[in-house]
Structures are given as structure tokens and as C-alpha cells.
Design an enzyme around this catalytic site. Structure first.
Site, short mmCIF file in Angstrom:
data_model
loop_
_atom_site.label_atom_id
_atom_site.label_comp_id
_atom_site.label_asym_id
_atom_site.label_seq_id
_atom_site.Cartn_x
_atom_site.Cartn_y
_atom_site.Cartn_z
N ASP A 266 0.85 -1.20 0.00
CA ASP A 266 0.00 0.00 0.00
C ASP A 266 0.89 1.24 0.00
O ASP A 266 0.75 2.12 -0.84
CB ASP A 266 -0.90 -0.02 1.23
CG ASP A 266 -1.72 -1.32 1.29
OD1 ASP A 266 -1.42 -2.16 2.16
OD2 ASP A 266 -2.62 -1.49 0.44
N ARG B 149 5.88 -10.59 -5.46
CA ARG B 149 4.57 -10.85 -4.85
C ARG B 149 3.72 -9.60 -4.95
O ARG B 149 4.16 -8.60 -5.52
CB ARG B 149 4.77 -11.28 -3.39
CG ARG B 149 5.20 -10.15 -2.48
CD ARG B 149 5.55 -10.59 -1.08
NE ARG B 149 5.35 -9.50 -0.14
CZ ARG B 149 5.74 -9.53 1.13
NH1 ARG B 149 6.38 -10.59 1.60
NH2 ARG B 149 5.52 -8.52 1.94
N GLU C 11 1.76 -6.42 -5.59
CA GLU C 11 1.36 -5.58 -6.73
C GLU C 11 2.55 -4.79 -7.25
O GLU C 11 2.95 -4.90 -8.39
CB GLU C 11 0.24 -4.65 -6.24
CG GLU C 11 -0.14 -3.57 -7.20
CD GLU C 11 -1.42 -2.83 -6.77
OE1 GLU C 11 -2.27 -3.40 -6.05
OE2 GLU C 11 -1.55 -1.69 -7.19
N ASP C 12 3.15 -3.99 -6.40
CA ASP C 12 4.20 -3.07 -6.84
C ASP C 12 5.43 -3.83 -7.29
O ASP C 12 6.03 -3.51 -8.32
CB ASP C 12 4.55 -2.10 -5.72
CG ASP C 12 5.47 -1.00 -6.22
OD1 ASP C 12 6.61 -0.93 -5.73
OD2 ASP C 12 5.07 -0.26 -7.13
O1 TRH Z 1 4.43 -6.11 0.37
P1 TRH Z 1 3.41 -6.63 -0.56
O2 TRH Z 1 2.93 -8.01 -0.34
O3 TRH Z 1 2.13 -5.67 -0.56
C1 TRH Z 1 0.84 -6.21 -0.71
C2 TRH Z 1 0.31 -5.78 -2.05
O4 TRH Z 1 0.43 -4.38 -2.18
C3 TRH Z 1 -1.14 -6.16 -2.18
O5 TRH Z 1 -1.70 -5.63 -3.39
C4 TRH Z 1 -1.90 -5.59 -1.02
O6 TRH Z 1 -3.25 -6.01 -1.10
C5 TRH Z 1 -1.29 -6.09 0.27
O7 TRH Z 1 0.07 -5.69 0.34
C6 TRH Z 1 -2.03 -5.49 1.44
O8 TRH Z 1 3.98 -6.57 -2.01
P2 TRH Z 1 4.27 -5.39 -2.99
O9 TRH Z 1 2.99 -4.85 -3.54
O10 TRH Z 1 5.29 -5.87 -3.94
O11 TRH Z 1 4.92 -4.24 -2.11
C7 TRH Z 1 6.23 -4.39 -1.63
C8 TRH Z 1 6.85 -3.01 -1.66
O12 TRH Z 1 8.07 -3.01 -0.93
C9 TRH Z 1 7.19 -2.63 -3.09
O13 TRH Z 1 6.93 -1.25 -3.27
C10 TRH Z 1 8.66 -2.89 -3.18
C11 TRH Z 1 9.09 -2.50 -1.78
N1 TRH Z 1 10.35 -3.08 -1.37
C12 TRH Z 1 11.41 -2.22 -1.23
O14 TRH Z 1 11.29 -0.99 -1.48
N2 TRH Z 1 12.60 -2.70 -0.82
C13 TRH Z 1 12.78 -4.03 -0.57
O15 TRH Z 1 13.90 -4.42 -0.20
C14 TRH Z 1 11.68 -4.93 -0.73
C15 TRH Z 1 11.85 -6.38 -0.48
C16 TRH Z 1 10.44 -4.43 -1.13
#
Ligand code: TRH
Length: 396
Positions: free
Chosen positions: A15, A269, A271-272
Site C-alpha cells: 500500500d 509478490r 502488486e508493486d
Molecule cells: O508487500 P506486498 O505483499 O504488498 C501487498 C500488495 O500491495 C497487495 O496488493 C496488497 O493487497 C497487500 O500488500 C495489502 O507486495 P508489494 O505490492 O510488492 O509491495 C512491496 C513493496 O516493498 C514494493 O513497493 C517494493 C518495496 N520493497 C522495497 O522498497 N525494498 C525491498 O527491499 C523490498 C523487499 C520491497
């Protein structure tokens, strides 16, 4: 444009990950003045070092970050309100919007509901629709997506060139990986031809099957895993396997991109990180955010119809999202791989392994490059959002 973006951290990092990326895209790419309201600054600080987890207000990267507490500051709404994932902005803020509407002196803000990313066809008929509330305020539904009839995907200008230059420089990648704390011995494994795989997954992921598939494959692997992800992973590694596991810290989003750019294969995993792995133009395996009644598997299938990877890759992605039946600790039990009584594990291992074999692997690499190019040819979500709001402003 003065815009307020509201972000409520449901769980994990996506999010805030999406909202932070959007805030910077609109500020740096479109000159918007952004106030980003976030309820959980600790999650924010995890992906953006330098964010102070207890500051009521802070400026970071030119963005005004407001701590959205139960008693948030009473601030005057701007020109645009972006409500991320239907998070319900503070009632006092909505009241201020109503006041603006009923005063007749000024237009209320353009109110956008930014939806979760989906590949499902139905979103195309809802993208851009408005709905008038009983209080007279109008909200617009904005759907990110993979087709021209949606809002597109967040992508900064110049990203492809930056990626291509990084992926062309082994030295730059080595410097980056050393900066993550990887030592000579681990990097030597990579130098001698090991495939580099990044693993960012949910606890349900069948990681023992992945380690077994990589162990069985003829090519050695260096598996890079962020701290805290798949905590039992190391225990699934059989002695002497030509798979090395290295932990890396959580890094700011630009560095997370570089991690994905270094890898030959990215497990992502949510979205982003899915979108960022698409922009790495490398094979990816997506673990969709699990939902009740397996609703998420319908969303996964919708996405698979738009992901031009070969059948072996699609089978591997389905296997990755079909958690093994819980047959007594197959997750993380060192000997589990040999003893797993159910066929699930062996099927998952076979599906993951088949995608790594020629010609499937080479076809998957080509498909990843083609998919990135096809998606990059479209206006990104920042451009389509700016255009959407500009059009509405002109009509007022
Ligand atoms: O962390 P997530 O599982 O977030 C999820 C999704 O947003 C999903 O749609 C939502 O419904 C749920 O949360 C509540 O996965 P996502 O979306 O990949 O987000 C991870 C974020 O963390 C992404 O912006 C990448 C960032 N990130 C970093 O900036 N540095 C890192 O080292 C890592 C591992 C991730």
C-alpha cells in the site's frame, strides 16, 4: 496541482509502496505539489530509510508527509484527492471538501479512488467512471492495468535506459551487490556462472520445492532473499547443493529495482514488486496476494492470459501459487524434500524445474523482454492520471 494522497497500510508494504512511488512520480514527473497522508510510518520507514516513524509532519524528497493519526491535522484540501484502495480519508477532510462544494465559491477537489492493480477484463468498463455521493461530492474510479482501456502502470521516464545501462555493466552490478553486503565467496559463486534469483514471497510459498528444483537443475544458483522473507529457507537446503542462499537488507525502492535488474529470475509478490519485475525485463514468477475462497487465483489466471510466457513458465507460476497441502511441516523441514508423502511437492518441483530447461527458459527470457517493451510503449499511470485530472479541470 496540489494533491493529497491518502494511504492506509493494510499489511505488508505494497500500500505504501504504491503510494510512495505515485507521490514521487506526480511530484517529480508532473510538478504536482504532493501531501502524502500515511497511517503507519513504520512500514514506510522500512522501505524508505530516512522517514521518521513518529513525526507528525516531514518533508522527504519534496513530498509533504503527514502522519495520518486518529486526530489528523485539519488541512485545507487541494485540487486533487487520491484515495488509495478505498481507504476512506479522514471525515474532517471530507467535511472540508463538502464545505468547498456548498460554498459555491470554489470547486471541490477532483476525488480519485485509486484501485488495486488487476488484469481482469471487467475493470476496463469501470475505469474512469464517476459516482456521485449523497453529499454531492463526486468520486472517480481509476484502475491501474495492462491495457489501453485502463490507467496503465507506474513507470518513470528514462527507466528502460537506466535499466539497460545497469544490466550491461557487470561492474556496476557487482558494486551494487557488494553494497548489499554480499562478500567475495558469494560473489565468486555468481562470477563462476551461477544464475542469480531473487525471492520476495509470502509465507505460503512452496520454497522447499523451489530449492529442490534449483538443486536438481544443472546450473548453480545464487538465491538473494530480503531479511525476514521465507525465514525457514536456509533449512531446506541440502548439504553440498550448488545453490547458495544470501540474505540482503530491505532497500529503498530504487535499489529494489536494481536487485531485480541484477537477477536472471525474479520471484515477486503483491502488486508493486510485480510491476517492478516486469520493468526488469527478466523472467518473473508472481505470487499473488492470497485471498479468501481462492479469489486471488481467478485474478492470477486473468493476468496469465496477458503474460506472454511459454506454457512451462505459466505452469511454474500456477504451481508457485498453489500452496502445498499442509502435510506436516514440509515447509522448512530439512529432510522434507525426500520424504514428502504427497505428490504436491514433487509436482511443484517438476513444474518449477521444467521452466528452467531449454528451450522454455530462452523463450521465457524473450517473452519477458517483449512484455516489458509492449507495456513500456503505453502511457504510464502517472501520465494517464495527469491527463485525466487535466481534462476534468478543463471541464469545470
Ligand atoms: O508487500 P506486498 O505483499 O504488498 C501487498 C500488495 O500491495 C497487495 O496488493 C496488497 O493487497 C497487500 O500488500 C495489502 O507486495 P508489494 O505490492 O510488492 O509491495 C512491496 C513493496 O516493498 C514494493 O513497493 C517494493 C518495496 N520493497 C522495497 O522498497 N525494498 C525491498 O527491499 C523490498 C523487499 C520491497
Amino acid at each position: 496541482m496540489q494533491a493529497d494522497i491518502f494511504c492506509r497500510v493494510v499489511d505488508n508494504y505494497g500500500d505504501i509502496g504504491v503510494c510512495w512511488r505515485l507521490a514521487r512520480r506526480m511530484a517529480q514527473g508532473h510538478g504536482w505539489s504532493i501531501r502524502l497522508w500515511v497511517d503507519d510510518l513504520r512500514a514506510f520507514a522500512r522501505i524508505q530509510p530516512g522517514i521518521t516513524a513518529d513525526a507528525a509532519r516531514q518533508m522527504f524528497d519534496g513530498i509533504d508527509v503527514v502522519h495520518w493519526t486518529p486526530e489528523p491535522p485539519g488541512l485545507e484540501p487541494g485540487d486533487v484527492v487520491i484515495e488509495a484502495f478505498a481507504c476512506d480519508p479522514p471525515s474532517a477532510f471530507v467535511h472540508a471538501m463538502q464545505q468547498r462544494l456548498h460554498s459555491g465559491q470554489a470547486q471541490p477537489p477532483i476525488w480519485i479512488n485509486l484501485e488495486y492493480l488487476s488484469a481482469e477484463p471487467w475493470i476496463e468498463s469501470c475505469h474512469g467512471l464517476s459516482s456521485q455521493r449523497p453529499d454531492g461530492l463526486t468520486k472517480y474510479f481509476f484502475f491501474p492495468g495492462f491495457t489501453p482501456a485502463t490507467g496503465g502502470l507506474l513507470r518513470e521516464p528514462g527507466l528502460s535506459a537506466e535499466r539497460d545501462s545497469f544490466q550491461a555493466s557487470h561492474d556496476e552490478q557487482e558494486r551494487f551487490l557488494r553494497g548489499l553486503g554480499l562478500g567475495d565467496d558469494v560473489l565468486k559463486h555468481w562470477h563462476t556462472g551461477a544464475r542469480l534469483v531473487s525471492l520476495f514471497c509470502y509465507p505460503e510459498a512452496p520454497v522447499a520445492a523451489l530449492v529442490k528444483a534449483l538443486t536438481d537443475d544443472t546450473r548453480p544458483t545464487l538465491l538473494l532473499v530480503p531479511e525476514g522473507v521465507a525465514p525457514s529457507l536456509e533449512q531446506t537446503l541440502a548439504a553440498g547443493a550448488h545453490v547458495r542462499i544470501a540474505r540482503v537488507p530491505f532497500v529503498p525502492q530504487p535499489d529494489f529495482d536494481r536487485l531485480l535488474w541484477c537477477a536472471d529470475l525474479n520471484f515477486v509478490r503483491g502488486e508493486d514488486s510485480l510491476v517492478r519485475a516486469a520493468w526488469a525485463a527478466r523472467p518473473l514468477v508472481w505470487q499473488i496476494y492470497p485471498q479468501d475462497e481462492n479469489v486471488h487465483l481467478e485474478k492470477l489466471e486473468a493476468w496469465l492470459t496477458r503474460y506472454p510466457a511459454p506454457a512451462e513458465a505459466q505452469a511454474a507460476i500456477r504451481a508457485w501459487n498453489a500452496p502445498l497441502p499442509d502435510d506436516g511441516g514440509v515447509h522448512g523441514d530439512p529432510g522434507a524434500v525426500a520424504q514428502a508423502p504427497d505428490m504436491g511437492l514433487a509436482t511443484t518441483v517438476a513444474a518449477l524445474g521444467a521452466a528452467l530447461l531449454s528451450p522454455a527458459w530462452a523463450n521465457w527470457q524473450d517473452a519477458a523482454r517483449d512484455w516489458d517493451a509492449a507495456q513500456a510503449a503505453r502511457p504510464d499511470l502517472g501520465d494517464s492520471l495527469a491527463e485525466f485530472c487535466a481534462k476534468l479541470s478543463r471541464k469545470r
